[in-house]
Design an enzyme around this catalytic site. Structure first.
Site, PDB file in Angstrom:
ATOM      1  N   ILE A  13     -57.680  29.519 -32.708  1.00  0.00           N
ATOM      2  CA  ILE A  13     -57.953  28.373 -33.575  1.00  0.00           C
ATOM      3  C   ILE A  13     -57.072  28.402 -34.814  1.00  0.00           C
ATOM      4  O   ILE A  13     -56.720  27.355 -35.363  1.00  0.00           O
ATOM      5  CB  ILE A  13     -59.451  28.268 -33.946  1.00  0.00           C
ATOM      6  CG1 ILE A  13     -59.756  26.928 -34.614  1.00  0.00           C
ATOM      7  CG2 ILE A  13     -59.874  29.365 -34.869  1.00  0.00           C
ATOM      8  CD1 ILE A  13     -60.716  26.094 -33.855  1.00  0.00           C
ATOM      9  N   VAL A  26     -60.795  29.855 -26.243  1.00  0.00           N
ATOM     10  CA  VAL A  26     -60.351  29.858 -27.637  1.00  0.00           C
ATOM     11  C   VAL A  26     -61.156  30.875 -28.422  1.00  0.00           C
ATOM     12  O   VAL A  26     -62.361  31.018 -28.210  1.00  0.00           O
ATOM     13  CB  VAL A  26     -60.574  28.458 -28.275  1.00  0.00           C
ATOM     14  CG1 VAL A  26     -60.181  28.452 -29.733  1.00  0.00           C
ATOM     15  CG2 VAL A  26     -59.832  27.395 -27.520  1.00  0.00           C
ATOM     16  N   CYS A  27     -60.481  31.573 -29.332  1.00  0.00           N
ATOM     17  CA  CYS A  27     -61.171  32.406 -30.317  1.00  0.00           C
ATOM     18  C   CYS A  27     -60.426  32.249 -31.640  1.00  0.00           C
ATOM     19  O   CYS A  27     -59.694  31.279 -31.828  1.00  0.00           O
ATOM     20  CB  CYS A  27     -61.251  33.862 -29.864  1.00  0.00           C
ATOM     21  SG  CYS A  27     -59.675  34.724 -29.828  1.00  0.00           S
ATOM     22  N   GLN A  28     -60.571  33.186 -32.540  1.00  0.00           N
ATOM     23  CA  GLN A  28     -59.917  33.058 -33.842  1.00  0.00           C
ATOM     24  C   GLN A  28     -58.410  33.255 -33.742  1.00  0.00           C
ATOM     25  O   GLN A  28     -57.639  32.454 -34.242  1.00  0.00           O
ATOM     26  CB  GLN A  28     -60.517  34.059 -34.843  1.00  0.00           C
ATOM     27  CG  GLN A  28     -59.998  33.917 -36.256  1.00  0.00           C
ATOM     28  CD  GLN A  28     -60.384  32.585 -36.880  1.00  0.00           C
ATOM     29  OE1 GLN A  28     -61.429  32.024 -36.586  1.00  0.00           O
ATOM     30  NE2 GLN A  28     -59.532  32.058 -37.738  1.00  0.00           N
TER      31      GLN A  28
END
Length: 190
Positions: free
Chosen positions: A98, A69-71
């Site tokens: 996210i 997961v990242c932005q």
């Protein structure tokens, strides 16, 4: 050499299902500690993209899927490429990062609100370009090189999906403030 299969992109609903029911599933958030401290998915651990190398062995030994997961998804894709080359199996990506997770109404843990790395890059780029332009008009035309270099850097970042300014900003103390409690979260232990 066989062509690697594409990584599984999961919608937020499918990712939540995976985390809830898949045996040994792990959530690895590759954003900066500052971004992680501001908002993250419960049960995950924070291993920033530039620190993945320190945790390869533990991630290789993972018995279940590893959800990255990242932005927004770009850093998670880079993490997936790096981990796949290092022999980590069972990699999945949260499609849209996210931001998509939150938009889908999935639960998050909120902490101290901070500027995302993407916003920091936009602010720094805009400030440098504006300052360079103003100095070029008032002091010396040579200052026009500043917005030219910033613009060239942004084009390079767009073409390569690698942003030098983001890499520099990620190293600032502001972006390193959160705890990286990786072992306690069970990310890198077998």
């Amino acid at each position: 050499m066989p062509v690697p299969l594409p990584v599984d992109l999961l919608t937020p609903a499918c990712a939540a299902e995976l985390l809830a029911h898949a045996e040994g599933a792990r959530l690895v958030d590759v954003r900066t500690p500052g971004e992680y401290a501001a908002v993250h998915i419960a049960g995950g651990c924070n291993i920033p993209l530039d620190g993945l190398g320190e945790h390869l062995e533990g991630l290789r030994q993972s018995s279940g899927p590893v959800l990255l997961v990242c932005q927004s998804g770009a850093r998670a894709r880079r993490a997936e490429e790096q981990l796949r080359r290092a022999g980590v199996r069972g990699l999945r990506l949260l499609d849209g990062g996210i931001a998509a997770w939150i938009a889908a109404g999935q639960p998050v843990i909120r902490g101290t609100r901070r500027l995302s790395l993407e916003r920091q890059v936009r602010i720094a780029s805009g400030a440098l370009a504006a300052l360079g332009g103003a100095l070029a008009l008032t002091v010396s035309p040579w200052f026009a090189l500043v917005p030219t270099l910033v613009g060239g850097g942004l084009v390079f970042a767009g073409l390569t999906d690698t942003c030098g300014m983001a890499l520099l900003l990620a190293r600032l103390p502001y972006n390193r403030a959160a705890c990286r409690d990786v072992p306690a979260a069970g990310c890198c232990t077998g």
